[in-house]
Design a protein around this motif. Structure first.
Motif, short mmCIF file in Angstrom:
data_model
loop_
_atom_site.label_atom_id
_atom_site.label_comp_id
_atom_site.label_asym_id
_atom_site.label_seq_id
_atom_site.Cartn_x
_atom_site.Cartn_y
_atom_site.Cartn_z
N GLY C 157 20.93 21.36 -71.71
CA GLY C 157 22.45 21.53 -71.74
C GLY C 157 23.17 20.56 -72.64
O GLY C 157 22.74 19.55 -73.10
N PRO C 158 24.43 20.93 -72.92
CA PRO C 158 25.25 20.10 -73.78
C PRO C 158 25.41 18.71 -73.38
O PRO C 158 25.58 17.71 -74.25
N GLN C 159 25.25 18.62 -72.00
CA GLN C 159 25.62 17.26 -71.47
C GLN C 159 24.33 16.37 -71.29
O GLN C 159 24.41 15.35 -70.51
N SER C 160 23.38 16.95 -71.65
CA SER C 160 21.84 16.37 -71.50
C SER C 160 21.74 15.14 -71.82
O SER C 160 21.37 14.05 -71.21
N ARG C 161 22.32 14.66 -73.06
CA ARG C 161 22.23 13.25 -73.65
C ARG C 161 23.13 12.33 -72.88
O ARG C 161 22.65 11.47 -72.47
N GLU C 162 24.21 12.91 -72.48
CA GLU C 162 25.06 12.09 -71.49
C GLU C 162 24.51 11.57 -70.09
O GLU C 162 24.47 10.36 -69.97
N VAL C 163 23.79 12.56 -69.55
CA VAL C 163 23.10 12.19 -68.61
C VAL C 163 21.92 11.23 -68.83
O VAL C 163 21.85 10.06 -68.15
N ASN C 170 18.40 3.59 -73.41
CA ASN C 170 18.75 3.24 -74.90
C ASN C 170 17.97 3.67 -75.96
O ASN C 170 16.69 4.10 -76.00
N GLY C 171 18.95 3.99 -76.81
CA GLY C 171 18.08 4.88 -77.96
C GLY C 171 18.15 6.04 -77.84
O GLY C 171 17.41 7.02 -78.96
N ILE C 172 18.47 6.93 -76.83
CA ILE C 172 18.27 8.35 -76.85
C ILE C 172 19.17 9.12 -77.83
O ILE C 172 18.83 9.96 -78.17
N ASP C 173 20.14 8.33 -78.20
CA ASP C 173 21.22 8.89 -79.35
C ASP C 173 20.41 9.08 -80.66
O ASP C 173 20.78 10.15 -81.51
N HIS C 174 19.28 8.20 -80.71
CA HIS C 174 18.67 8.25 -82.24
C HIS C 174 17.35 9.30 -82.14
O HIS C 174 16.64 9.33 -83.05
N LEU C 175 17.00 9.70 -80.99
CA LEU C 175 15.79 10.41 -80.78
C LEU C 175 16.07 11.88 -81.56
O LEU C 175 16.91 12.72 -81.08
N PRO C 176 15.25 12.30 -82.60
CA PRO C 176 15.59 13.43 -83.36
C PRO C 176 14.71 14.58 -82.49
O PRO C 176 14.04 14.37 -81.77
N ARG C 177 15.14 15.85 -83.11
CA ARG C 177 14.68 16.93 -82.43
C ARG C 177 13.11 16.64 -82.66
O ARG C 177 12.43 16.35 -83.74
N PHE C 178 12.39 17.00 -81.51
CA PHE C 178 10.97 17.09 -81.63
C PHE C 178 10.29 15.73 -81.46
O PHE C 178 9.21 15.31 -81.74
N GLY C 179 11.35 14.64 -81.46
CA GLY C 179 10.90 13.52 -81.24
C GLY C 179 10.40 12.98 -79.86
O GLY C 179 10.70 13.68 -79.08
N THR C 198 15.44 26.48 -74.38
CA THR C 198 16.55 27.33 -74.08
C THR C 198 17.49 27.21 -75.36
O THR C 198 18.46 28.02 -75.34
N GLY C 199 16.88 26.70 -76.54
CA GLY C 199 17.82 26.72 -77.92
C GLY C 199 19.03 26.01 -77.85
O GLY C 199 19.94 26.07 -78.43
N ASP C 200 19.16 24.87 -76.78
CA ASP C 200 20.36 24.13 -76.66
C ASP C 200 19.89 22.69 -76.89
O ASP C 200 18.65 22.47 -77.06
N LEU C 201 20.71 21.73 -76.82
CA LEU C 201 20.35 20.55 -76.79
C LEU C 201 19.58 20.33 -75.50
O LEU C 201 19.89 20.69 -74.40
N GLY C 202 18.59 19.50 -75.50
CA GLY C 202 17.79 19.25 -74.35
C GLY C 202 16.55 18.45 -74.56
O GLY C 202 16.35 18.03 -75.61
N TYR C 203 16.12 17.86 -73.30
CA TYR C 203 15.11 16.97 -73.31
C TYR C 203 14.10 17.36 -72.28
O TYR C 203 14.59 18.06 -71.33
N GLU C 204 12.93 17.02 -72.47
CA GLU C 204 12.08 16.85 -71.33
C GLU C 204 11.46 15.51 -70.73
O GLU C 204 11.46 14.49 -72.05
N PRO C 391 24.85 24.40 -83.22
CA PRO C 391 24.53 23.19 -84.14
C PRO C 391 24.13 21.77 -83.07
O PRO C 391 23.29 21.23 -83.74
N ARG C 392 24.65 21.92 -81.86
CA ARG C 392 24.31 20.67 -81.19
C ARG C 392 22.76 20.54 -80.93
O ARG C 392 22.13 19.57 -80.46
#
Lengths: 552, 517, 395
Positions: C157-163, C170-179, C198-204, C391-392
């Motif tokens: 979800g769009p807020q996942s990075r915030e969470v 630390n450093g989550i901002d720099h984790l590229p897609r599929f990193g 989901t096709g959205d910003l997201g992490y596992e 785009p996010r």
């Protein structure tokens, strides 16, 4: 000469009764009394090997066959068997106890099986699905051939006409093309797999998927039940299918108990037959088929009575039919080879049976209590089964036999007093005759002891629960039910005795060598098991002949 | 630069090479051994004593091939009289086809008719020997395949309805049942059973053994040499003649050139790499090695699809027969005139029990034996007055469970000698040297995986379009430009040459298509 | 003492998060996933869906089957197994790929994680150790089924990075897609990859099973202000379809598990031909067949997106070239109403010539109307299957 019946059926087994019912209904679902049909049964009641009997007070035994699922749903529906009292209760547990550790258990539920198998080997658990798919694919193909008259590959010329096929052999050609089309749907890759599957050994087949020896032994069980072959023999993979192609409510490979024992199957079919107008006479043993001028015209009973009919149908096995019920002279007048075919017909009895009344539910080594609710296969790896087979090969019962046990009373409340149980133990391998000669009471007692000892090993404390044992060798099965050598399938289910070669080459279409003579037992396509298909198929062919005026 | 490389100068490889060279292609045959011939060689196993290495009888060499390649001109004498088979029984009795009456009158009467009937069926089946197996999917067949299939169906139908049905019945049966159907005496049944199990890791009671019997019989009729021959100079002379035929057609043969792997570039064959590291380049590579060796070692699983690899891996290649060579300083009385082929398999159950041992990974306690004494027909194979005996002993399994290979070698040798001593007393004292080759030895010496002479057992699940594996039955391996011409391809083993002949035809088809394009 | 009803005891497994999930579940909305209890929905599918597209959603992905692939030749092995070119994937990267059988039919598609040169983790929906080991013949490689060694939550979800930022990654901002990154938090080991369904910003986020409840509690504690919510499979399904992801057993049958061989599909037919690299170094399983399919145009159809008139979801509906329904074109698989796009969308198998975006077809939809089933024939148009691509997602 007075002809009082349209069809006389020798033997009131489930196939004879099915055939009778189909004939009397004239092949129409709502038909009745279309043909006048008489069923002659040697014993005091019908049912043959699908029989429930009270051999111990309060307990109903399924004395011969013990599970039900091969009975074709088409026949179920056509004869309206549920209305005649038949109910099949499916079960979905198969297990192999293990006195040296954890037993193996599998279910119809895929997730549950995976969970269970992975306790032994994650590889086996993961391969199970692929294996089950492969088997299902083969079943889907074979199933379609069950209710069809096998085409004769030597008779495909659509322009050759004869009495039975007044329009040429179009049906054979059609049948072959139908099989061909079905085969074509598999896709090339699976065609190879399937053809290879037919002729390979079950050991080779299972080795491609699994690694746990005990699990492989359990999976191989259905390929040797009732078969005089060991798991290393080529051709056994196919037999695996023969047991997998049963179904309960469309679930391929599922097995079920007939409520009230296997006798309920016969009783329901008999009731359907009688409702359709079939006359059933018990205590009427047929001595001979009366043949005149190459035509079967009637039967002579042991009592001396002679009954005449337009057509005669034998539900007895091929060997008994052609060697006992028919005079050699009559056969030789048609074709001397038939007698030789009958003599060479492979019908070795290879299995015995113990029916046991139990005081309580046994506990199997290495298994939870749920195991008792399904099939319990006492055995081991391929070698265990193969060694059991080795004993048999040289004319002895297996000292450590492979046992296929079920306790139908876990789900069927009608067969025993509450809390007590009936257990059916199918024993593989037991010869019809021992190397030393015929069975003696001492040998039979020893055989019974060997079986009970084996069970005790796999279910400690079992002996203490035993109230009564009915012990049967193939010899007993023959003398009681009349199946030659006690072979449960009326002839081995090897490739040389299947399809158009069942029972004999050139006689695979339910017609005997004489005019007006037919076969409807498990010795015809598609073979044994309480399936009903041979009876129904035979009736279909007969009705064709009636319609075309071949039978007059 | 050569057009085609043939890996292995076995008889099939040489035949393929000869046919291709005759068609005008530049062919190079590369053989790892110092001599050509593969399993059809004449070897000196003790100084002065020579014997046929693996195969010791010639019967299946297809007459078409012998004629096409003019083997007579190249030194192969095929006019010799076929030799008879004699079965030795305990107690000094024995019989051959003409003296069955001494065993059983009924069997003597039945024997000629039964064997003639079986031979007829075998011939009908052999109608496919010189054709490429069809695909099971009729919809995908071209007209030529359909024509071949039609011809085959016709050859079956021509047997007549009775025989055709009988063939469909017995095809999948076990040979013990067949023997019981036809004969009454244990001795005649035993002989028939032996013919049915020879070369298989199966017993007489195993289904599919009748097929093996028919397969062997097919090499005795019109599709073979009409009987068993003992070629002059041993089986090596067959290979020598084939080698000369290939060379005279223009093929180059290099011995002592072991192949490490087939060179594959851009998923297509480009040549071979020798074990020395040298490359020999060619657009087409034909392998006479067995299918497992070809696919798993020469091509390598990395160049192949998984299902195909898996099918190849599951080819049953359990050699189950040992080859025993004896140097004899004389012959015991029972064998003094044994010019023919001698079989020691008195009863079906004896063979079955011998197989039981093998089933559980042990050497048979009482092996069944086939023996020839080639020196009786060809004294040049041994010093004057001396003899060699060549024996096939069944069963000595490749898959041993608790027996070490050395132990197995000793066991099969000793147990075979013990049996021979029983039927031919005095033999043991005549033995001056003995060589025993277990399946492991055969594998090491001749490169046959599992020591299986037929490059894969001849059973129903491994013949026709299942040989070597589904979708590879047309002599082409999945990698374009790689072909299989050995006994692992249809129709299979024995020194028949048919796989080599068929492979050459398929290769030429591809060459022509490529030239046309 | 064993219970008298022991033979009836349930056998489904519980994931390490089960306790927390159960506590939040309204009703009893479980479904099965590889033999585990898995939530189908908690309370309202709509609000769960909004957590994916508006806040931060948490979905328990522990039941995924996981295979660890290691050994000297693990990289060569994986390259032989998959259709993509492994040489373009660096360690600590995840990638989406197909893997096929000999004849180019898809075994499965999914995500493979590369941790080192010869260290991989393959996630799949179906048992396939047997297949993986068959492919491994001739490679020095070990394949271990490690499904129970790790458990994970998909935070999408769009807020996942915030969470995650709030969690202290630390450093989550720099984790590229599929990193992929590994992290130590208060003594707990975490592995985080930026991927999802989901096709959205997201992490596992993956942890050891014993840390599962800790992770759950921490996430919900720090996520409170970021609209965090647990979701079930039904909400995820909508997001998946919007994002254009295919699902085994819904959009295709895996080659190993297809009862009818004709039901198997190739990557080209599934519209994921981009995962097939015919020019990569070395052979891979199915390459010859796929090359033939591509060069000779043997694909039977292609799974494309369609937009449908009206708003009745159309799963399993037939497509036609004409309104009377004379010429049948194909069948839809997944379908839903897209709440974000306000479009009625579906995937459909259609002939290649009909897959060009904008091509008009007709679709026959049977739908429920107050206890009755009614039929309507409406227009639909081929469309890019990736209906929603913010785009996010990759920003």
């Amino acid at each position: 000469m007075q002809q009082s019946y349209d069809a006389i059926i020798i033997g009131g087994g489930h196939n004879g009764l099915t055939c009778a019912a189909y004939l009397a209904k004239g092949g129409e679902k709502d038909g009745a009394n279309k043909l006048k049909v008489l069923v002659l049964e040697r014993r005091e009641k019908v049912g043959g090997a699908a029989m429930s009997e009270e051999k111990y007070p309060g307990f109903t035994y399924s004395t011969c066959s013990y599970v039900c699922s091969l009975l074709r749903p088409e026949i179920f529906r056509f004869l309206d068997l549920p209305r005649h009292g038949l109910q099949v209760i499916p079960y979905d547990i198969n297990s192999a106890p293990n006195p040296e550790g954890e037993g193996i258990i599998y279910y119809n539920d895929h997730d549950r099986t995976r969970e269970s198998l992975r306790r032994h080997s994650i590889r086996d658990a993961e391969a199970y699905d692929e294996y089950a798919m492969e088997i299902s694919r083969h079943c889907r193909f074979i199933k379609r051939t069950l209710l069809m008259t096998p085409p004769d590959p030597t008779q495909l010329n659509p322009f050759v006409q004869n009495r039975i096929n007044p329009w040429g052999h179009r049906e054979d050609l059609d049948g072959l093309l139908r099989i061909g089309r079905e085969f074509g749907r598999l896709g090339e890759r699976h065609m190879y797999d399937m053809i290879r599957f037919w002729s390979m050994s079950v050991a080779d087949f299972l080795d491609q998927y699994f690694e746990t020896p005990r699990w492989k032994g359990l999976a191989a069980a259905s390929s040797i039940i009732g078969t005089a072959l060991g798991p290393y023999s080529p051709g056994t993979a196919y037999v695996l299918l023969h047991h997998y192609m049963g179904e309960v409510d469309g679930q391929i490979g599922a097995w079920g108990f007939a409520r009230g024992g296997m006798g309920s199957v016969s009783k329901a079919i008999a009731s359907a037959a009688e409702e359709a107008g079939v006359e059933i006479r018990v205590n009427a043993e047929v001595e001979k088929v009366i043949v005149k001028d190459g035509k079967a015209i009637g039967v002579a009973l042991k009592s001396g009575e002679e009954i005449y009919g337009k057509s005669i149908v034998s539900n007895a096995d091929p060997k008994r039919t052609y060697l006992k019920l028919i005079d050699k002279g009559d056969l030789d007048a048609i074709d001397p080879d038939i007698h030789r075919y009958a003599k060479n017909y492979k019908i070795r009895g290879s299995s015995g049976k113990l029916n046991i009344a139990l005081d309580g539910l046994p506990q199997f080594a290495g298994l939870g209590p749920e195991a008792a609710y399904g099939t319990i296969d006492i055995g081991g790896d391929f070698d265990y089964i193969e060694r059991a087979f080795d004993d048999y090969k040289y004319g002895s019962w297996s000292k450590r036999p492979f046992l296929d046990c079920v306790i139908p009373t876990t789900v069927d409340p009608t067969m025993s007093p509450p809390g007590k149980h009936f257990m059916s133990v199918f024993v593989q391998y037991v010869p019809y005759q021992l190397a030393e000669g015929p069975w003696t009471p001492e040998m039979k007692a020893q055989y019974e002891k060997d079986v009970l000892d084996t069970i005790e090993l796999y279910a400690p404390g079992f002996r203490k629960l035993v109230l009564h044992v009915q012990c049967r060798t193939p010899w007993d099965i023959e003398s009681e039910v009349g199946m030659t050598e006690g072979n449960i399938f009326h002839g081995e289910l090897t490739l040389d005795q299947l399809l158009f070669n069942r029972p004999f080459p050139g006689m695979g279409q339910y017609r005997g060598p004489f005019d007006n003579f037919y076969m409807c037992g498990s010795g015809t396509h598609p073979g044994g098991g309480v399936m009903g298909a041979p009876g129904a198929n035979a009736a279909t062919e007969m009705l064709k002949d009636f319609k075309r005026g071949v039978v007059q | 630069m050569t057009d085609i490389i043939v890996i292995g100068a076995g008889h099939n490889g040489l035949i393929t090479a000869a046919y291709l060279a005759k068609a005008g292609l530049k062919v190079t045959v590369l053989e790892a051994a110092p001599q050509i011939g593969g399993a059809a060689v004449t070897r000196e196993f003790v100084p002065g004593y020579k014997v046929s290495g693996v195969a010791h009888l010639l019967h299946g060499l297809h007459p078409t091939i012998a004629r096409d390649l003019d083997l007579a001109r190249h030194g192969l004498d095929l006019k010799a009289q076929p030799i008879a088979t004699r079965s030795l029984l305990p107690g000094g009795r024995s019989f051959d086809a003409s003296s069955i009456a001494s065993i059983s009158r009924a069997d003597a009467e039945a024997y000629p008719a039964v064997m003639a009937r079986l031979a007829r069926m075998a011939d009908a089946l052999a109608a496919y020997a010189l054709h490429t197996p069809p695909r099971p999917d009729i919809a995908k067949m071209d007209w030529r395949e359909k024509l071949n299939l039609g011809k085959f169906a016709w050859s079956l139908r021509r047997l007549g309805r009775k025989d055709m049905l009988e063939l469909t019945r017995i095809l999948t049966m076990n040979v013990n049942d067949l023997a019981n159907d036809y004969f009454e005496s244990e001795a005649v049944r035993g002989l028939l059973c032996f013919e049915g199990v020879l070369g298989l890791a199966l017993g007489p009671r195993s289904p599919s053994t009748v097929f093996n019997l028919l397969y062997r019989l097919s090499g005795l009729g019109a599709n073979g040499q009409g009987g068993f021959l003992l070629p002059r100079g041993g089986m090596g002379s067959v290979s020598q003649a084939l080698g000369k035929a290939a060379q005279s057609a223009g093929a180059t043969i290099r011995t002592g050139a072991a192949i490490d792997h087939i060179l594959i570039e851009n998923d297509v064959a480009a040549g071979v790499v020798l074990s020395t590291g040298d490359e020999v380049r060619a657009a087409r590579v034909v392998s006479n090695a067995d299918p497992q060796r070809t696919a798993l070692q020469l091509i390598g699983p990395r160049n192949l699809d998984t299902m195909f690899v898996s099918r190849i891996r599951h080819i049953r290649m359990n050699g189950c027969a040992a080859k025993i060579h004896l140097a004899l300083d004389g012959l015991p009385e029972m064998l003094a005139d044994a010019r023919g082929r001698v079989v020691i398999a008195p009863k079906p159950d004896d063979i079955e029990r011998a197989y039981d041992c093998a089933k559980y990974g042990r050497v048979s306690d009482q092996p069944a034996l086939e023996l020839t004494i080639p020196t009786l027909n060809d004294p040049s194979l041994a010093p004057a007055g001396k003899h060699v005996a060549s024996i096939v002993a069944q069963y000595c399994p490749y898959r041993l469970r608790e027996t070490a290979v050395n132990e197995a070698r000793h066991q099969i040798g000793e147990r075979s000698l013990a049996i021979l001593e029983e039927v031919a007393p005095g033999l043991r004292q005549r033995v001056t040297a003995m060589e025993v080759l277990t399946p492991h030895d055969l594998e090491a010496q001749y490169g046959m995986t599992g020591g299986q002479w037929h490059h894969g057992e001849i059973t129903l699940d491994q013949v026709l379009f299942l040989r070597p594996a589904g979708q590879a039955q047309n002599y082409r391996m999945p990698v374009p430009g790689v072909y299989l011409c050995g006994a692992g391809a249809h129709p299979g083993g024995n020194i028949s040459g048919a796989p080599g002949y068929n492979a050459a035809r398929e290769i030429l088809k591809d060459v022509r298509a490529w030239r046309a394009a | 003492m064993t219970s008298y009803a022991e033979h009836l005891k349930p056998f489904l497994r519980k994931t390490p998060f089960h306790e927390r999930i159960e506590a939040l579940m309204h009703g009893n909305h479980w479904m099965r996933w590889t033999g585990h209890y898995s939530p189908a929905a908690f309370e309202s599918v709509q609000s769960e869906y909004l957590a994916i597209r508006n806040g931060a959603s948490v979905y328990d992905v522990s039941p995924l089957i996981k295979y660890r692939i290691t050994g000297r030749q693990a990289a060569e092995y994986v390259n032989h197994l998959i259709t993509r070119d492994l040489s373009k994937v660096k360690p600590m990267q995840a990638f989406y790929t197909s893997w096929c059988q000999d004849d180019g039919m898809l075994v499965e598609e999914g995500t493979i994680f590369r941790f080192g040169d010869n260290d991989f983790l393959l996630n799949s929906a179906k048992d396939q150790l047997h297949w993986l080991e068959q492919v491994a013949y001739g490679f020095e490689v070990a394949i271990d089924e490690v499904s129970n060694d790790l458990c994970g939550l998909s935070l999408q979800g769009p807020q996942s990075r915030e969470v995650l930022r709030a969690l202290g990654i630390n450093g989550i901002d720099h984790l590229p897609r599929f990193g992929i990154m590994e992290f130590e938090l208060n003594g707990h080991w975490l592995r985080i990859d930026r991927a999802g369904f989901t096709g959205d910003l997201g992490y596992e986020i993956w942890v050891k099973p014993e840390d599962a409840l800790w992770l759950w509690d921490r996430l919900f504690e720090v996520g409170r202000n970021h609209k965090i919510a647990p979701i079930g499979a039904q909400a995820l399904e909508i997001a998946r379809i919007e994002a254009g992801f295919i699902l085994i057993d819904v959009d295709y049958s895996g080659a190993l598990h297809a009862l009818r061989p004709s039901n198997r599909m190739s990557p080209y037919e599934l519209g994921i031909g981009w995962t097939v690299n015919l020019n990569k170094q070395g052979y891979f399983v199915g390459k010859r067949a796929l090359r033939r399919e591509k060069e000779q145009g043997l694909s039977r159809y292609v799974l494309t997106g369609i937009e449908i008139e009206g708003r009745k979801p159309a799963p399993g509906s037939f497509l036609y070239a004409d309104q009377p329904g004379k010429q049948e074109l194909g069948l839809t698989t997944s379908a839903c109403w897209s709440p974000t796009m306000k479009k009625n969308i579906a995937y459909a198998r259609v002939p290649m010539t009909y897959a060009k975006p904008g091509t008009q077809m007709w679709i026959e939809i049977w739908y429920h109307k107050e206890h009755k089933i009614e039929r309507s024939m409406v227009r639909c148009w081929a469309a890019n299957r990736m209906f929603y691509d913010p785009p996010r997602k990759s920003a």
